[in-house]
Design a protein around this motif. Structure first.
Motif, PDB file in Angstrom:
ATOM      1  N   ALA A   1      88.779  -4.625 -39.906  1.00 45.83           N
ATOM      2  CA  ALA A   1      89.802  -3.724 -40.448  1.00 45.83           C
ATOM      3  C   ALA A   1      89.941  -2.485 -39.575  1.00 45.83           C
ATOM      4  O   ALA A   1      91.052  -1.995 -39.343  1.00 45.83           O
ATOM      5  CB  ALA A   1      89.450  -3.328 -41.884  1.00 45.83           C
TER       6      ALA A   1
ATOM      7  N   GLU B   1      89.331  -2.297 -36.309  1.00 46.74           N
ATOM      8  CA  GLU B   1      90.051  -2.719 -35.099  1.00 46.74           C
ATOM      9  C   GLU B   1      91.552  -2.787 -35.369  1.00 46.74           C
ATOM     10  O   GLU B   1      92.358  -2.333 -34.567  1.00 46.74           O
ATOM     11  CB  GLU B   1      89.582  -4.122 -34.651  1.00 46.74           C
ATOM     12  CG  GLU B   1      88.171  -4.188 -34.121  1.00 46.74           C
ATOM     13  CD  GLU B   1      88.092  -3.893 -32.613  1.00 46.74           C
ATOM     14  OE1 GLU B   1      89.154  -3.661 -32.006  1.00 46.74           O
ATOM     15  OE2 GLU B   1      86.966  -3.874 -32.091  1.00 46.74           O
ATOM     16  N   ASP B   2      91.911  -3.381 -36.501  1.00 45.71           N
ATOM     17  CA  ASP B   2      93.329  -3.500 -36.861  1.00 45.71           C
ATOM     18  C   ASP B   2      93.986  -2.130 -36.982  1.00 45.71           C
ATOM     19  O   ASP B   2      95.088  -1.912 -36.478  1.00 45.71           O
ATOM     20  CB  ASP B   2      93.491  -4.245 -38.199  1.00 45.71           C
ATOM     21  CG  ASP B   2      93.216  -5.739 -38.053  1.00 45.71           C
ATOM     22  OD1 ASP B   2      93.093  -6.199 -36.902  1.00 45.71           O
ATOM     23  OD2 ASP B   2      93.132  -6.424 -39.088  1.00 45.71           O
TER      24      ASP B   2
ATOM     25  N   GLN C   1      94.490  -0.635 -33.592  1.00 43.17           N
ATOM     26  CA  GLN C   1      95.547  -1.367 -32.897  1.00 43.17           C
ATOM     27  C   GLN C   1      96.933  -0.936 -33.398  1.00 43.17           C
ATOM     28  O   GLN C   1      97.850  -0.673 -32.613  1.00 43.17           O
ATOM     29  CB  GLN C   1      95.343  -2.880 -33.125  1.00 43.17           C
ATOM     30  CG  GLN C   1      96.228  -3.786 -32.300  1.00 43.17           C
ATOM     31  CD  GLN C   1      95.967  -3.615 -30.806  1.00 43.17           C
ATOM     32  OE1 GLN C   1      94.861  -3.254 -30.405  1.00 43.17           O
ATOM     33  NE2 GLN C   1      96.987  -3.834 -29.994  1.00 43.17           N
ATOM     34  N   GLU C   2      97.071  -0.841 -34.708  1.00 45.88           N
ATOM     35  CA  GLU C   2      98.350  -0.421 -35.291  1.00 45.88           C
ATOM     36  C   GLU C   2      98.680   1.015 -34.889  1.00 45.88           C
ATOM     37  O   GLU C   2      99.841   1.365 -34.663  1.00 45.88           O
ATOM     38  CB  GLU C   2      98.284  -0.521 -36.824  1.00 45.88           C
ATOM     39  CG  GLU C   2      98.262  -1.971 -37.320  1.00 45.88           C
ATOM     40  CD  GLU C   2      97.682  -2.079 -38.732  1.00 45.88           C
ATOM     41  OE1 GLU C   2      97.630  -1.051 -39.440  1.00 45.88           O
ATOM     42  OE2 GLU C   2      97.261  -3.194 -39.102  1.00 45.88           O
TER      43      GLU C   2
ATOM     44  N   LYS D   1      97.023   4.895 -41.209  1.00 44.55           N
ATOM     45  CA  LYS D   1      96.702   3.458 -41.125  1.00 44.55           C
ATOM     46  C   LYS D   1      95.452   3.133 -41.942  1.00 44.55           C
ATOM     47  O   LYS D   1      95.386   2.085 -42.593  1.00 44.55           O
ATOM     48  CB  LYS D   1      96.489   3.035 -39.661  1.00 44.55           C
ATOM     49  CG  LYS D   1      97.676   3.296 -38.758  1.00 44.55           C
ATOM     50  CD  LYS D   1      98.880   2.445 -39.135  1.00 44.55           C
ATOM     51  CE  LYS D   1     100.067   2.751 -38.233  1.00 44.55           C
ATOM     52  NZ  LYS D   1     101.321   2.166 -38.757  1.00 44.55           N
TER      53      LYS D   1
ATOM     54  N   HIS E   1      95.053   0.514 -45.083  1.00 43.01           N
ATOM     55  CA  HIS E   1      94.043  -0.538 -45.196  1.00 43.01           C
ATOM     56  C   HIS E   1      93.223  -0.401 -46.480  1.00 43.01           C
ATOM     57  O   HIS E   1      92.905  -1.398 -47.122  1.00 43.01           O
ATOM     58  CB  HIS E   1      93.123  -0.531 -43.970  1.00 43.01           C
ATOM     59  CG  HIS E   1      93.705  -1.277 -42.812  1.00 43.01           C
ATOM     60  ND1 HIS E   1      93.449  -2.605 -42.594  1.00 43.01           N
ATOM     61  CD2 HIS E   1      94.555  -0.891 -41.836  1.00 43.01           C
ATOM     62  CE1 HIS E   1      94.114  -3.000 -41.512  1.00 43.01           C
ATOM     63  NE2 HIS E   1      94.800  -1.982 -41.039  1.00 43.01           N
TER      64      HIS E   1
END
Lengths: 189, 71
Positions: free
Chosen positions: A32, A34-35, A38-39, A68, A72
């Motif tokens: 999560a 990393e996501d 990335q976003e 972000k 999440h």
């Protein structure tokens, strides 16, 4: 002069490890985190032209990351991946630290840590701090990091987590007591 | 008479909202008499600064303010 996308890429490479570490502390799941980073990268690159200088860029990128991370957290919550916040589970924290008459247990009496400026610059302190934070139950750590790492008010935390402000204060009290006890054991001695 | 357990509750609360006059006074009196709670109070203050000082946190920009606000 606005920063170029090449400069932005450079800045981003530079702060990425910290973005990731920050997101991990809050989300407690590597994937999560990393996501979210990335976003953040994608959003940031769409708008680099409006920025001048690195510190402004950094503040702005962390601001995006914060949004972000909240996204999440909301997803985790919606998917029912959170254990319920049950403050009775943690009632024994206080019983371990205090005698029934409200005084500190002799073994739990806080020790002086010295000058704050020295502590905050001490790498070892931060290693122990991160370990102590990871050792906290998810539900308690989440409230603590939303408050102290992300800087949300307790009012905003209630809205995010669907808890009362009183409940929020109770959890923060436990979290702070547990963290300082853990730091006392792991760092000072 | 305020005991250590309750004093730590007020020290924690102080990080999240302004204490009332009565709470502030009770805490001040207790802290003047209890070195363990004084140490604890300093540690709660320190924990409140992690957002600005954690190695992973955003470095303060030149315009001041280590905390970042959503835009």
């Amino acid at each position: 002069m606005p920063i170029s996308s090449q400069q932005a890429a450079e800045h981003f490479r530079h702060i990425r490890p910290r973005l990731l570490a920050f997101a991990r502390l809050q989300l407690r799941e590597s994937a999560a985190a990393e996501d979210a980073v990335q976003e953040t990268l994608l959003t940031a690159f769409e708008k680099t032209s409006s920025f001048e200088g690195r510190s402004e860029f950094e503040t702005w990128v962390f601001g995006i990351l914060k949004f972000k991370i909240l996204d999440h957290l909301r997803q985790q919550k919606k998917q029912g991946r959170w254990q319920p916040l049950n403050d009775s589970i943690d009632e024994d924290t206080l019983d371990r630290l205090f005698k029934s008459n409200g005084h500190w247990q002799p073994s739990a009496r806080p020790h002086d840590w010295g000058e704050p400026e020295h502590i905050l610059e001490n790498q070892r302190f931060w290693q122990v701090f991160d370990a102590c934070l990871i050792a906290l139950p998810d539900s308690i750590a989440r409230v603590f990091t939303l408050r102290e790492l992300m800087g949300l008010s307790t009012q905003d935390i209630c809205k995010e987590l669907d808890i009362t402000e009183t409940n929020c204060w109770v959890i923060l009290h436990r979290a702070r007591l547990r963290l300082r006890a853990c730091l006392d054991n792991g760092w000072i001695q | 008479m305020l005991m250590c357990r309750e004093a730590t509750r007020l020290m924690s609360l102080k990080q999240d909202r302004a204490l009332t006059f009565r709470e502030r006074t009770a805490l001040r009196i207790h802290l003047s008499m209890c070195s363990a709670c004084r140490a604890c109070a300093r540690q709660f203050d320190l924990l409140h600064k992690i957002g600005e000082h954690h190695p992973a946190a955003p470095k303060s920009s030149t315009d001041g303010g280590g905390r970042y606000e959503p835009r």
